[in-house]
Design an enzyme around this catalytic site. Structure first.
Site, PDB file in Angstrom:
ATOM      1  N   LYS A  52       0.795  -1.242   0.000  1.00  0.00           N
ATOM      2  CA  LYS A  52       0.000   0.000   0.000  1.00  0.00           C
ATOM      3  C   LYS A  52       0.823   1.285   0.000  1.00  0.00           C
ATOM      4  O   LYS A  52       0.335   2.345   0.387  1.00  0.00           O
ATOM      5  CB  LYS A  52      -1.030   0.032   1.163  1.00  0.00           C
ATOM      6  CG  LYS A  52      -1.836  -1.217   1.356  1.00  0.00           C
ATOM      7  CD  LYS A  52      -2.297  -1.894   0.117  1.00  0.00           C
ATOM      8  CE  LYS A  52      -3.400  -1.189  -0.617  1.00  0.00           C
ATOM      9  NZ  LYS A  52      -3.761  -2.000  -1.851  1.00  0.00           N
ATOM     10  N   HIS A 114       6.856  -7.187  -2.888  1.00  0.00           N
ATOM     11  CA  HIS A 114       6.701  -6.619  -1.540  1.00  0.00           C
ATOM     12  C   HIS A 114       7.709  -7.262  -0.579  1.00  0.00           C
ATOM     13  O   HIS A 114       7.607  -7.073   0.643  1.00  0.00           O
ATOM     14  CB  HIS A 114       5.306  -6.894  -0.991  1.00  0.00           C
ATOM     15  CG  HIS A 114       4.196  -6.103  -1.629  1.00  0.00           C
ATOM     16  ND1 HIS A 114       4.305  -4.767  -1.914  1.00  0.00           N
ATOM     17  CD2 HIS A 114       2.935  -6.465  -1.990  1.00  0.00           C
ATOM     18  CE1 HIS A 114       3.163  -4.342  -2.451  1.00  0.00           C
ATOM     19  NE2 HIS A 114       2.314  -5.353  -2.507  1.00  0.00           N
ATOM     20  N   SER A 144      -4.650   2.276   4.695  1.00  0.00           N
ATOM     21  CA  SER A 144      -4.857   1.756   3.345  1.00  0.00           C
ATOM     22  C   SER A 144      -4.885   0.221   3.371  1.00  0.00           C
ATOM     23  O   SER A 144      -5.726  -0.416   2.738  1.00  0.00           O
ATOM     24  CB  SER A 144      -3.735   2.271   2.441  1.00  0.00           C
ATOM     25  OG  SER A 144      -3.899   1.811   1.134  1.00  0.00           O
TER      26      SER A 144
HETATM   27  S1  PPS Z   1      -0.597  -2.813  -3.301  1.00  0.00           S
HETATM   28  O1  PPS Z   1      -1.836  -3.647  -3.201  1.00  0.00           O
HETATM   29  O2  PPS Z   1       0.262  -2.991  -2.131  1.00  0.00           O
HETATM   30  O3  PPS Z   1       0.127  -3.018  -4.558  1.00  0.00           O
HETATM   31  O4  PPS Z   1      -1.156  -1.319  -3.245  1.00  0.00           O
HETATM   32  P1  PPS Z   1      -0.354  -0.031  -3.698  1.00  0.00           P
HETATM   33  O5  PPS Z   1      -0.555   0.200  -5.137  1.00  0.00           O
HETATM   34  O6  PPS Z   1       1.038  -0.087  -3.190  1.00  0.00           O
HETATM   35  O7  PPS Z   1      -1.069   1.131  -2.868  1.00  0.00           O
HETATM   36  C1  PPS Z   1      -2.414   1.479  -3.031  1.00  0.00           C
HETATM   37  C2  PPS Z   1      -2.546   2.865  -2.476  1.00  0.00           C
HETATM   38  O8  PPS Z   1      -1.971   3.803  -3.415  1.00  0.00           O
HETATM   39  C3  PPS Z   1      -2.969   4.729  -3.791  1.00  0.00           C
HETATM   40  N1  PPS Z   1      -2.765   5.185  -5.186  1.00  0.00           N
HETATM   41  C4  PPS Z   1      -2.555   6.471  -5.508  1.00  0.00           C
HETATM   42  N2  PPS Z   1      -2.415   7.580  -4.745  1.00  0.00           N
HETATM   43  C5  PPS Z   1      -2.246   8.761  -5.391  1.00  0.00           C
HETATM   44  N3  PPS Z   1      -2.200   8.874  -6.735  1.00  0.00           N
HETATM   45  C6  PPS Z   1      -2.333   7.791  -7.534  1.00  0.00           C
HETATM   46  N4  PPS Z   1      -2.289   7.923  -8.850  1.00  0.00           N
HETATM   47  C7  PPS Z   1      -2.502   6.515  -6.911  1.00  0.00           C
HETATM   48  N5  PPS Z   1      -2.674   5.252  -7.367  1.00  0.00           N
HETATM   49  C8  PPS Z   1      -2.826   4.469  -6.307  1.00  0.00           C
HETATM   50  C9  PPS Z   1      -4.267   3.945  -3.631  1.00  0.00           C
HETATM   51  O9  PPS Z   1      -5.392   4.789  -3.654  1.00  0.00           O
HETATM   52  C10 PPS Z   1      -4.001   3.284  -2.302  1.00  0.00           C
HETATM   53  O10 PPS Z   1      -4.007   4.213  -1.215  1.00  0.00           O
HETATM   54  P2  PPS Z   1      -5.300   4.590  -0.337  1.00  0.00           P
HETATM   55  O11 PPS Z   1      -4.780   5.443   0.771  1.00  0.00           O
HETATM   56  O12 PPS Z   1      -5.894   3.316   0.145  1.00  0.00           O
HETATM   57  O13 PPS Z   1      -6.206   5.353  -1.252  1.00  0.00           O
END
Ligand code: PPS
Length: 300
Positions: A52, A114, A144
């Site tokens: 996340k 990860h 998250s």
């Molecule tokens: S995972 O399942 O571990 O691969 O998830 P990961 O992609 O690492 O993290 C998901 C969180 O990143 C946010 N996210 C973004 N934030 C800002 N801008 C963009 N473009 C973006 N894309 C993904 C996503 O909303 C998750 O965070 P939270 O706080 O839950 O919204």
């Protein structure tokens, strides 16, 4: 594409177990030997994160930087989890992440993991492949993660928020302690020049600046127009609507429970933590982070 099947719906949530000192589930350990024997290539680019931290965001940025000009149709037709395979993933419903990575035809390969630094397959170090590590502050990460575990049936049942928060502080969540993960990679970065250590908060504050850092690390020089296009395409709202980026095509995830692209903000933890939970968390944080130079921002 797999369709939701009775088997998947009936499949119970995985359980956590101690795996060489890190809490893991079968979905990230069942293919262990093959993952450890993974053959990296010198031009591979790995995206390493604690869950996340912005893995998908970074995956889309890198995919666009590398292939946006030469192969723009990728973005419209191939889900991000197929453009950027998840190395250690092994659910039994799809081919393993390692096989996906082996079968990738695009060069350079982009591969997500990860894994904590001590579990990284040896060939990645031996081949001197580049690694982009993205870290996100602990408070937004745990929030998250909590909502993600609620919506994805491949995750351990998170229980209620206060239970999950307690478990997170103890490192009893998948991939173990956030503290160990971000610090382990931070220490490795001090001696390994092929790691670029970035922060979710910095990308959120200045995507253009962080893309410039990525470009100098990777030796890329996109035109002003290309960079502008990338910045537009990786905006949160754009990615949230994009079926090839938002994981809506994966049957294990129930976006009605909580969307994968949930809020995409720095500081959203303030809507989830109680005052008492915040105080308790700060105390644990102070203890666990007292010996590191690593600093995070929990608000912008
Ligand atoms: S995972 O399942 O571990 O691969 O998830 P990961 O992609 O690492 O993290 C998901 C969180 O990143 C946010 N996210 C973004 N934030 C800002 N801008 C963009 N473009 C973006 N894309 C993904 C996503 O909303 C998750 O965070 P939270 O706080 O839950 O919204």
């Amino acid at each position: 594409m797999i369709q939701p099947s009775d088997k998947m719906e009936q499949e119970s949530r995985p359980t956590l177990f101690d795996f060489h000192g890190v809490h893991m589930t079968k979905y990230c350990t069942d293919n262990w030997e093959n993952v450890q024997n993974f053959q990296a290539k010198p031009n591979d680019i790995f995206i390493a994160t604690y869950p996340k931290a912005g893995t998908t965001w970074m995956s889309c940025i890198l995919d666009l930087l590398l292939f946006g000009r030469t192969c723009p149709e990728r973005q419209e037709s191939i889900p991000i989890y197929k453009r950027v395979p998840f190395l250690e993933l092994c659910t039994g419903f799809e081919i393993t992440g390692k096989d996906f990575a082996d079968q990738l035809l695009s060069t350079p390969r982009l591969i997500k993991t990860h894994l904590p630094v001590q579990f990284i397959p040896k060939s990645i170090w031996n081949q001197n492949s580049r690694i982009v590590y993205v870290a996100r502050n602990a408070k937004d990460s745990v929030v998250s993660n909590f909502h993600f575990c609620r919506m994805d049936s491949f995750q351990v049942d998170p229980g209620d928020w206060s239970t999950f928060l307690y478990n997170f502080m103890q490192g009893k969540v998948v991939y173990g302690s956030w503290f160990d993960h971000v610090n382990g990679w931070w220490e490795k970065k001090q001696t390994h020049p092929k790691i670029l250590y970035l922060f979710y908060e910095d990308i959120s504050e200045g995507s253009g600046r962080e893309i410039d850092r990525l470009c100098s690390f990777l030796g890329l020089s996109p035109s002003v127009e290309e960079k502008q296009q990338i910045l537009t395409q990786v905006q949160f709202d754009k990615m949230k609507k994009n079926k090839m980026a938002n994981f809506s095509t994966l049957p294990s995830m129930d976006h009605k429970v909580s969307p994968f692209m949930r809020k995409g903000k720095v500081g959203d933890w303030r809507n989830q933590f109680t005052v008492a939970q915040n105080e308790q968390f700060n105390e644990v944080y102070r203890q666990k982070m007292k010996d590191t130079t690593l600093q995070f921002r929990t608000m912008l």
